[in-house]
Motif scaffolding. Structure first.
Motif, PDB file in Angstrom:
ATOM      1  N   GLU A 183       0.816  -1.205   0.000  1.00 50.87           N
ATOM      2  CA  GLU A 183       0.000   0.000   0.000  1.00 50.87           C
ATOM      3  C   GLU A 183       0.839   1.239   0.000  1.00 50.87           C
ATOM      4  N   SER A 205      -4.760  -0.167   5.573  1.00 48.13           N
ATOM      5  CA  SER A 205      -6.144   0.289   5.420  1.00 48.13           C
ATOM      6  C   SER A 205      -6.984  -0.977   5.217  1.00 48.13           C
ATOM      7  N   GLN A 207      -8.647  -1.734   2.834  1.00 46.70           N
ATOM      8  CA  GLN A 207      -8.902  -1.770   1.401  1.00 46.70           C
ATOM      9  C   GLN A 207      -9.427  -3.105   0.860  1.00 46.70           C
ATOM     10  N   LYS A 210     -12.668  -4.385   2.467  1.00 43.59           N
ATOM     11  CA  LYS A 210     -13.901  -3.671   2.107  1.00 43.59           C
ATOM     12  C   LYS A 210     -14.301  -4.000   0.677  1.00 43.59           C
ATOM     13  N   ARG A 229       0.597   2.558   9.690  1.00 36.86           N
ATOM     14  CA  ARG A 229       1.649   2.708   8.674  1.00 36.86           C
ATOM     15  C   ARG A 229       2.950   3.073   9.369  1.00 36.86           C
ATOM     16  N   GLN A 243      -9.550   6.430  10.056  1.00 38.46           N
ATOM     17  CA  GLN A 243     -10.019   6.801   8.728  1.00 38.46           C
ATOM     18  C   GLN A 243     -11.511   6.539   8.646  1.00 38.46           C
ATOM     19  N   ASN A 456      -3.057   3.459  -5.517  1.00 41.21           N
ATOM     20  CA  ASN A 456      -3.707   2.272  -4.996  1.00 41.21           C
ATOM     21  C   ASN A 456      -3.717   1.224  -6.108  1.00 41.21           C
ATOM     22  N   SER A 492      -8.812   9.950   0.002  1.00 41.07           N
ATOM     23  CA  SER A 492      -8.368   9.401  -1.248  1.00 41.07           C
ATOM     24  C   SER A 492      -9.231   8.189  -1.545  1.00 41.07           C
ATOM     25  N   GLY A 493      -9.623   8.042  -2.780  1.00 40.85           N
ATOM     26  CA  GLY A 493     -10.431   6.866  -3.103  1.00 40.85           C
ATOM     27  C   GLY A 493     -10.464   6.641  -4.590  1.00 40.85           C
ATOM     28  N   ARG A 496     -12.874   0.889  -8.390  1.00 41.11           N
ATOM     29  CA  ARG A 496     -11.871  -0.190  -8.415  1.00 41.11           C
ATOM     30  C   ARG A 496     -12.012  -1.070  -9.656  1.00 41.11           C
ATOM     31  N   GLY A 537     -14.874   3.441  -3.543  1.00 44.42           N
ATOM     32  CA  GLY A 537     -15.004   3.982  -2.194  1.00 44.42           C
ATOM     33  C   GLY A 537     -13.967   5.046  -1.926  1.00 44.42           C
ATOM     34  N   ILE A 538     -13.799   5.293  -0.654  1.00 43.00           N
ATOM     35  CA  ILE A 538     -12.878   6.359  -0.248  1.00 43.00           C
ATOM     36  C   ILE A 538     -12.478   6.140   1.210  1.00 43.00           C
ATOM     37  N   GLY A 539     -11.302   6.630   1.558  1.00 40.29           N
ATOM     38  CA  GLY A 539     -10.878   6.651   2.956  1.00 40.29           C
ATOM     39  C   GLY A 539     -10.504   8.076   3.306  1.00 40.29           C
TER      40      GLY A 539
HETATM   41  N1  ASP Z   1      -7.269   2.594   0.908  1.00 40.23           N
HETATM   42  C1  ASP Z   1      -7.242   3.984   0.573  1.00 40.23           C
HETATM   43  C2  ASP Z   1      -6.375   4.733   1.595  1.00 40.23           C
HETATM   44  O1  ASP Z   1      -6.170   4.262   2.690  1.00 40.23           O
HETATM   45  C3  ASP Z   1      -8.594   4.597   0.593  1.00 40.23           C
HETATM   46  C4  ASP Z   1      -9.470   4.123  -0.492  1.00 40.23           C
HETATM   47  O2  ASP Z   1      -9.051   4.070  -1.655  1.00 40.23           O
HETATM   48  O3  ASP Z   1     -10.625   3.837  -0.207  1.00 40.23           O
HETATM   49  O4  ASP Z   1      -5.934   5.830   1.328  1.00 40.23           O
END
Ligand code: ASP
Length: 592
Positions: A183, A205, A207, A210, A229, A243, A456, A492-493, A496, A537-539
């Motif tokens: 990541e 995350s 990721q 989810k 991290r 997050q 990502n 950020s998201g 996918r 999605g997004i985080g």
């Molecule tokens: N996994 C991404 C991050 O931690 C967030 C995402 O793309 O949903 O930044």
């Protein structure tokens, strides 16, 4: 905080220290809390009793049996006070205190616990080192500002949950003991006692989990998720952070944006601020051109201007050389920056050099005339064109970068931030949200020379550009987006990849063959084989968001128990050595 005072009545207290007013006059009450301050006024002792909800003045008169205890009590002693509420006559009322209309005339004061002399003054303005604050975090959190931050943080998570539950999102926990995945950052690992030589990784995350939840048909997921991290720490980074993590099925970028914008409206409404979607959005390439950063602070108007055309026949080697090599000449104006000294200009030059520039060309416009050490290399037509392009007025200065676009952009971006810091231009708005969209899918890894993901590895290419993956992968834009608020990357998201073929194709460009993909990403690619829906999605960094809302300089001020920049918790003394027995059980030997 709700005003539900009745719910805070307990067996030990009738009221909190934040709720009494003139309407309670005459009642006998019992309060509990900490002694915040004490004054002796002509023989009468006044105690400020504090709890999370406020401060109430307690009075102990010399003829009262409580007087001796009141005299004994010291700062941060835990007290239980019973007494009669008396109105403070108009002139005695304290308008700065919510309970300033009254005081409590103590009939009993019980010391529930004593306190050692404090290592620092809890008064807000005391200059205490952060190290001391973190070591005695339990005291630091008694300070009003810190307590308020934590309470607001808690309330906002309730706002977020309510908002998402209303949209039928399901809150689902994903594992903390999982496996290492790429990541971008280093993993924290946990040895497995049952599997000698094997390790779990703490998630960077949720990721993949989810995404798998979407493949499980869960449709809408969220979690206030903890991410780990092992990176170099800075003031806006912690080794573990929270997050707001979302994933949705059967959506495009705009569907996700709508949910996030509505959530921001709800969060900001809670603090009395109006924030409304749709938020402005920009292509990544445009944002780099205009602001020199993928997280520009759009509260300010400053813009970088393309000036390559003005200087296409320039006699100035710095410009013509850069253009001949396929580079660019771009400029930014500082309103009022003509007042900068040569020393200031040198500092700005040093700044852009840190971002790879060889130098910085600057021109001041003063009393209707340009002024610059390099003015002789810029002819009159160019000067006039520059003046017009940047709308230069008397007192302004112009800064020019001539370099490859990839260097000029971040240099001018950094300069933009510095000009904002120095010139303090007017703010266009209080909250400047921005979606930055369509980042490149891949970039070259400086070390290996292979293609690697920019954000990502699971991000999909823009469908209309996917065909270029075979011929020109470096120019494929992606469905990756960032949400920026006031110059901070808040989240950020992406949409996918949901087919195995596309995911494998992208991994192949990154140098993973099918076998390696199967080995490293078994969970997600296996699930893709069985009807994975389109999803995205997004985080969003929750600590950062709360930090911005609370106006703190460091996210440590909105985290109850944060770590220092060396990753230590000074209060619990983590990390720490473990004993030999534990090491043996874990099959670990420490190299001496
Ligand atoms: N996994 C991404 C991050 O931690 C967030 C995402 O793309 O949903 O930044």
């Amino acid at each position: 905080m709700t005003n539900n005072n009745a719910s805070k009545k307990t067996s030990l207290r009738t009221h909190t220290c934040g709720e009494l007013n003139a309407s309670n006059a005459g009642q006998t009450v019992t309060l509990t809390g900490w002694m915040d301050a004490k004054r002796n006024h002509g023989g009468v002792v006044f105690i400020n009793l504090r709890d999370l909800y406020g401060v109430t003045q307690v009075v102990a008169r010399p003829d009262s049996p409580v007087f001796k205890t009141a005299e004994e009590a010291k700062n941060e002693y835990v007290l239980r006070v019973t007494g009669k509420v008396t109105a403070r006559p108009g002139s005695n009322a304290n308008k700065n205190m919510t309970t300033g209309e009254i005081e409590v005339d103590a009939s009993t004061i019980e010391i529930l616990n004593i306190s050692q002399p404090l290592p620092f003054d809890l008064g807000e303005h005391a200059g205490v080192s952060e190290e001391t604050r973190l070591k005695y975090r339990f005291l630091d959190l008694r300070r009003e500002r810190m307590a308020k931050n934590l309470v607001l943080r808690s309330r906002l998570s309730q706002v977020i949950r309510n908002y998402l539950y209303d949209l039928d999102f399901n809150e689902i926990e994903t594992p903390l003991l999982t496996r290492s995945t790429p990541e971008g950052a280093r993993d924290f690992v946990v040895p497995s006692r049952n599997n000698p030589g094997e390790f779990y990784a703490l998630p960077q995350s949720p990721q993949q989990f989810k995404q798998v939840l979407m493949m499980s048909g869960m449709d809408r997921y969220f979690q206030l998720a903890r991410n780990f991290r092992d990176e170099e720490l800075r003031s806006d980074r912690q080794p573990e952070h929270t997050q707001i993590d979302l994933e949705m099925s059967f959506v495009d970028e705009q569907d996700i944006a709508k949910v996030v914008e509505g959530m921001m409206s709800a969060i900001f409404a809670h603090i009395g601020e109006e924030v409304k979607g749709p938020f402005p959005e920009m292509e990544f390439s445009d944002v780099m051109l205009k602001y020199g950063s993928d997280k520009p602070d759009l509260r300010y108007a400053l813009e970088i201007k393309e000036c390559s055309d003005i200087f296409k026949a320039s006699a100035f080697k710095v410009f013509s050389g850069a253009l001949a090599e396929g580079g660019v000449v771009r400029a930014i104006k500082g309103e009022g920056a003509a007042a900068f000294s040569r020393g200031d200009m040198d500092k700005l030059t040093e700044l852009v050099k840190k971002f790879g520039a060889k130098g910085l060309v600057w021109l001041r416009f003063k009393d209707g005339k340009w002024e610059s050490p390099t003015l002789k290399f810029i002819n009159e037509a160019e000067q006039a064109a520059l003046k017009e392009r940047l709308d230069v007025k008397d007192g302004d200065a112009v800064f020019i970068a001539a370099d490859k676009a990839a260097v000029a952009a971040p240099c001018l971006g950094a300069l933009r931030n510095e000009l904002i810091a120095r010139l303090k231009p007017a703010k266009l708005k209080k909250w400047a949200f921005l979606w930055v969209r369509h980042f490149p899918l891949l970039e070259k890894d400086a070390e290996t020379g292979n293609w690697t993901f920019t954000h990502n590895p699971f991000t999909a290419p823009l469908p209309e550009e996917a065909h270029k993956l075979d011929t020109d992968p470096g120019n494929v834009r992606s469905c990756q987006y960032d949400l920026v608020l006031n110059g901070v990357e808040l989240g950020s998201g992406s949409v996918r990849n949901h087919t195995r073929a596309m995911q494998e194709k992208i991994f192949a460009l990154m140098g993973y063959d099918k076998e390696q993909v199967q080995k490293r990403f078994a969970m997600i690619v296996n699930a893709m084989d069985f009807g994975a829906p389109p999803h995205g999605g997004i985080g969003m960094g929750y600590d950062r968001l709360i930090g911005i809302i609370c106006g703190t300089e460091s996210i440590r001020d909105v985290i109850a128990f944060p770590k220092t920049t060396s990753g230590a918790c000074l209060m619990s003394d983590a990390p720490s050595v473990i004993d030999d027995r534990q090491l043996k059980e874990l099959h670990i030997e420490i190299k001496k």
